[in-house]
Design an enzyme around this catalytic site. Structure first.
Site: not given
Ligand code: DX5
Ligand code: ZN
Length: 225
Positions: A34, A36, A38, A67, A144-145, A177-178
């Site tokens: 995956h 990300d 942004m 994404h 954010f992660g 997410g989470g």
């Molecule tokens: C959040 C991203 C996610 C993120 C998930 O904006 O779309 O893909 O990387 O990270 P975790 O698993 O740490 O919430």
């Molecule tokens: Zn994502």
């Protein structure tokens, strides 16, 4: 029984050793990677773009699940396809002409996904669902992660599952997410088929490979029984 895919999000990987991080999760049995993207506009954070997708393409043959958390994603669909993306996910909130964008993705020969922010109702999917390959339910606010899973999203996943089943096409239902071993079983039970996991894999003290195995084990127990 539906096959459950695990898609580690490289957002939380050590970018200084990206190839090693990816190889580790690939060898531990990741299904997709995956990615990300942004833009600092649609979400309050900036990450990376096509060059990282192209780099990942050289490292692994696994599907790259890209994404796009960017405004007007139609500007870059072709560039991401060229870089080696397999699946492109756009946010319904970022696309006033969503149908055109989805057709654009499919026209490039890629799988098309739509993502919904936590506050966006599922009804936003109603007219587009027959045209997509994948639905992504954000279980945190994107940007954010490492954020905490929003518990109420579990019920949203359940309702999304019902909508997809009513269509009768194999649309992947992805949660992002989470996500970790503590909530993955409930998400799978609610009908998720793809689990994105960033921090719970790459920030795990036991290391990404072991964390991924634990996540897999947690969902296998649900599957078994
Ligand atoms: C959040 C991203 C996610 C993120 C998930 O904006 O779309 O893909 O990387 O990270 P975790 O698993 O740490 O919430
Ligand atoms: Zn994502």
């Amino acid at each position: 029984m539906k096959e459950i895919r695990i898609a580690p999000s490289i957002l939380s990987a050590d970018f200084a050793c990206l190839a090693r991080a990816v190889t580790e999760v690939v060898e531990a049995g990741a299904d997709w990677i995956h990615v990300d993207v942004m833009d600092g506009h649609f979400v309050p954070n900036l990450t990376f773009g096509m060059p990282i997708v192209a780099t990942l393409r050289r490292i692994t043959r696994l599907p790259l699940d890209v994404h796009l958390m960017i405004e007007a994603p139609e500007r870059y669909l072709e560039a991401f396809a060229r870089a080696g993306a397999d699946r492109l996910i756009v946010h319904v909130e970022a696309c006033p002409h969503l149908h055109r964008v989805i057709q654009g993705i499919r026209g490039l020969g890629l799988r098309a996904g739509v993502a919904l922010n936590p506050a966006t109702p599922l009804s936003a999917l109603e007219e587009i669902l027959p045209d997509v390959d994948q639905v992504l339910i954000m279980t945190v606010n994107p940007g954010f992660g490492g954020q905490a899973f929003i518990e109420r999203m579990l019920e949203k996943v359940r309702r999304a599952r019902r909508m997809i089943d009513a269509i009768g096409r194999p649309i992947e239902l992805e949660v992002d997410g989470g996500v970790g071993p503590e909530n993955a079983p409930a998400l799978v039970e609610a009908g998720a088929t793809v689990l994105v996991a960033g921090a719970s894999i790459f920030d795990a003290p036991e290391g990404p490979a072991e964390a991924l195995r634990r996540l897999r084990e947690a969902i296998q127990r649900v599957h078994a029984g």
